[in-house]
Write a protein that holds these residues in place. Structure first.
Motif, PDB file in Angstrom:
ATOM      1  N   LEU A 195      37.380  29.183  65.753  1.00  0.00           N
ATOM      2  CA  LEU A 195      37.520  29.808  64.440  1.00  0.00           C
ATOM      3  C   LEU A 195      36.401  30.808  64.164  1.00  0.00           C
ATOM      4  O   LEU A 195      35.240  30.572  64.456  1.00  0.00           O
ATOM      5  CB  LEU A 195      37.514  28.740  63.344  1.00  0.00           C
ATOM      6  N   SER A 196      36.791  31.950  63.604  1.00  0.00           N
ATOM      7  CA  SER A 196      35.858  32.935  63.073  1.00  0.00           C
ATOM      8  C   SER A 196      36.570  33.685  61.962  1.00  0.00           C
ATOM      9  O   SER A 196      37.751  34.025  62.094  1.00  0.00           O
ATOM     10  CB  SER A 196      35.407  33.924  64.157  1.00  0.00           C
ATOM     11  N   THR A 197      35.867  33.938  60.869  1.00  0.00           N
ATOM     12  CA  THR A 197      36.490  34.682  59.772  1.00  0.00           C
ATOM     13  C   THR A 197      36.627  36.162  60.109  1.00  0.00           C
ATOM     14  O   THR A 197      37.261  36.907  59.355  1.00  0.00           O
ATOM     15  CB  THR A 197      35.651  34.541  58.480  1.00  0.00           C
ATOM     16  N   ASP A 198      36.065  36.596  61.236  1.00  0.00           N
ATOM     17  CA  ASP A 198      36.154  38.005  61.632  1.00  0.00           C
ATOM     18  C   ASP A 198      37.259  38.275  62.650  1.00  0.00           C
ATOM     19  O   ASP A 198      37.403  39.406  63.119  1.00  0.00           O
ATOM     20  CB  ASP A 198      34.811  38.472  62.225  1.00  0.00           C
ATOM     21  N   ILE A 199      38.025  37.269  63.014  1.00  0.00           N
ATOM     22  CA  ILE A 199      39.100  37.470  63.983  1.00  0.00           C
ATOM     23  C   ILE A 199      40.135  38.443  63.414  1.00  0.00           C
ATOM     24  O   ILE A 199      40.570  38.318  62.269  1.00  0.00           O
ATOM     25  CB  ILE A 199      39.766  36.123  64.351  1.00  0.00           C
ATOM     26  N   ALA A 200      40.534  39.409  64.247  1.00  0.00           N
ATOM     27  CA  ALA A 200      41.509  40.420  63.836  1.00  0.00           C
ATOM     28  C   ALA A 200      42.724  40.371  64.764  1.00  0.00           C
ATOM     29  O   ALA A 200      42.715  39.691  65.798  1.00  0.00           O
ATOM     30  CB  ALA A 200      40.875  41.812  63.874  1.00  0.00           C
ATOM     31  N   TYR A 201      43.750  41.118  64.400  1.00  0.00           N
ATOM     32  CA  TYR A 201      44.971  41.153  65.200  1.00  0.00           C
ATOM     33  C   TYR A 201      44.672  41.551  66.645  1.00  0.00           C
ATOM     34  O   TYR A 201      45.237  40.973  67.584  1.00  0.00           O
ATOM     35  CB  TYR A 201      45.972  42.139  64.594  1.00  0.00           C
ATOM     36  N   ARG A 202      43.769  42.502  66.822  1.00  0.00           N
ATOM     37  CA  ARG A 202      43.446  42.964  68.163  1.00  0.00           C
ATOM     38  C   ARG A 202      42.949  41.812  69.044  1.00  0.00           C
ATOM     39  O   ARG A 202      43.324  41.711  70.221  1.00  0.00           O
ATOM     40  CB  ARG A 202      42.375  44.059  68.094  1.00  0.00           C
ATOM     41  N   ASP A 203      42.099  40.961  68.493  1.00  0.00           N
ATOM     42  CA  ASP A 203      41.563  39.831  69.260  1.00  0.00           C
ATOM     43  C   ASP A 203      42.678  38.916  69.750  1.00  0.00           C
ATOM     44  O   ASP A 203      42.683  38.477  70.907  1.00  0.00           O
ATOM     45  CB  ASP A 203      40.586  39.033  68.388  1.00  0.00           C
ATOM     46  N   LEU A 204      43.614  38.618  68.849  1.00  0.00           N
ATOM     47  CA  LEU A 204      44.725  37.743  69.208  1.00  0.00           C
ATOM     48  C   LEU A 204      45.660  38.427  70.197  1.00  0.00           C
ATOM     49  O   LEU A 204      46.209  37.785  71.103  1.00  0.00           O
ATOM     50  CB  LEU A 204      45.475  37.329  67.950  1.00  0.00           C
ATOM     51  N   ALA A 205      45.843  39.738  70.056  1.00  0.00           N
ATOM     52  CA  ALA A 205      46.706  40.476  70.972  1.00  0.00           C
ATOM     53  C   ALA A 205      46.130  40.477  72.390  1.00  0.00           C
ATOM     54  O   ALA A 205      46.864  40.288  73.381  1.00  0.00           O
ATOM     55  CB  ALA A 205      46.889  41.907  70.472  1.00  0.00           C
ATOM     56  N   GLU A 206      44.811  40.677  72.514  1.00  0.00           N
ATOM     57  CA  GLU A 206      44.173  40.656  73.835  1.00  0.00           C
ATOM     58  C   GLU A 206      44.308  39.270  74.467  1.00  0.00           C
ATOM     59  O   GLU A 206      44.579  39.144  75.678  1.00  0.00           O
ATOM     60  CB  GLU A 206      42.698  41.050  73.716  1.00  0.00           C
ATOM     61  N   ALA A 207      44.118  38.243  73.670  1.00  0.00           N
ATOM     62  CA  ALA A 207      44.263  36.879  74.178  1.00  0.00           C
ATOM     63  C   ALA A 207      45.697  36.614  74.611  1.00  0.00           C
ATOM     64  O   ALA A 207      45.943  35.971  75.649  1.00  0.00           O
ATOM     65  CB  ALA A 207      43.831  35.873  73.115  1.00  0.00           C
ATOM     66  N   CYS A 208      46.653  37.087  73.826  1.00  0.00           N
ATOM     67  CA  CYS A 208      48.073  36.909  74.160  1.00  0.00           C
ATOM     68  C   CYS A 208      48.384  37.507  75.530  1.00  0.00           C
ATOM     69  O   CYS A 208      49.048  36.877  76.362  1.00  0.00           O
ATOM     70  CB  CYS A 208      48.927  37.548  73.075  1.00  0.00           C
TER      71      CYS A 208
END
Length: 334
Positions: A129-142
């Motif tokens: 968890l981080s309050t700074d997580i953005a869509y880009r971070d999740l997209a790269e992980a995906c």
């Protein structure tokens, strides 16, 4: 003090959010209870599924709330997640980190290389968890997970208790990636064993006691690890949740708050309690009170004991007299 739940245990594993504090406030009884644990020479470990802060920051936060804590007393899911990766990957492996600087630091300390882009060819993804997580971070992980990267989640908590109420937890973001990848992560935090095993080992303990407010993480983690547990009603789960809990989420004891550690084991054990009678029939449970001094939590322990011995899941509860009806209202079971 003798004859308390602490007897026979050489370490107490405390959950933090909802158990010891809520955001910037200690929960009632926390200071008194933890001080007594220390006074009696029982080791303390704060085991938190929150991977957003380093261990020293957690210790500083506790100290700032008036509860002095040492860095060595803190075990985080970020540490556990990095340890799981280090067991499965060669040193120097690239790991895509979705989370806070604390998680990046733990990955680095584990001898692995933190990266943030799929273009960096990561062989694993670790998510916290981080309050700074953005869509880009999740997209790269995906992209990385879909390409076959090992996926480790620090924890699966869907919500996070704060002084303002429940906020989205890491599990909510894990669910997003699960939906996007059709994959399941390895989970390092509660209810899985890595975090708890690491905490017990660090204390060189043999007889741990787990204390927490969440059935699906703290209590299920204790059940998975084969250790006794105390549930406190200061956080996420309610008496109704406890009564309907499946076998894999059932604590051995329940108390209003951490001061339950200072009570006799029989007083907080989930078992039949003096002053209450419970009858199980086709319509559910009927509670009767023969002692006007018996409190509502004793009624809850009796109800759980009777229901768990016969069935599981939600159940209708009714009071046979005014004392019982008042107890059920207080518990939110009316």
């Amino acid at each position: 003090m003798s004859g308390t739940l602490l007897d026979g245990h050489d370490v107490v594993l405390f959950d933090l959010d909802g158990t010891v504090f809520r955001g910037g406030e200690l929960v009632p009884g926390a200071l008194e209870a933890v001080r007594e644990v220390h006074r009696r020479g029982v080791a303390v470990r704060y085991v938190t599924n929150n991977a957003s802060k380093p261990d020293q920051a957690v210790a500083d936060h506790l100290t700032g709330l008036g509860l002095p804590a040492e860095r060595a007393e803190v075990s985080t899911s970020a540490q556990a997640g990095a340890a799981v990766l280090a067991e499965k990957l060669p040193a120097g492996s690239r790991v895509l980190v979705v989370g806070s600087a604390a998680l990046v630091s733990e990955v680095d300390k584990a001898g692995l290389v933190p990266v943030s882009d799929f273009a960096d060819d990561p062989v694993a993804v670790v998510q916290g968890l981080s309050t700074d997580i953005a869509y880009r971070d999740l997209a790269e992980a995906c992209l990385a997970i879909r390409a076959g990267a090992l996926w480790v989640a620090s924890n699966g908590d869907r919500t996070l208790p704060t002084e303002r109420g429940l906020m989205p937890g890491n599990g909510s973001l894990v669910a997003l990636l699960r939906a996007a990848t059709d994959q399941e992560p390895l989970v390092a935090g509660k209810p899985e064993r890595p975090l708890l095993d690491r905490a017990v080992s660090s204390a060189r303990a043999e007889s741990p006691l787990m204390v927490g407010d969440r059935l699906d993480t703290d209590i299920a983690g204790a059940v998975n690890a084969g250790m006794p547990s105390l549930m406190v009603l200061t956080g996420v789960n309610t008496p109704a949740d406890l009564l309907g809990a499946p076998p894999e989420m059932r604590p051995d004891h329940v108390a209003a708050d951490l001061r339950g550690l200072l009570q006799a084991p029989a007083e907080v054990a989930i078992a039949a309690q003096d002053g209450w009678q419970v009858r199980v029939d086709d319509d559910g449970l009927e509670l009767a009170g023969s002692d006007q001094q018996s409190d509502a939590l004793a009624a809850l322990r009796s109800l759980c004991s009777a229901w768990w011995a016969t069935s599981s899941g939600p159940v209708a509860v009714r009071g046979a007299d005014e004392h019982a009806k008042a107890a059920l209202r207080e518990l939110g079971l009316a």
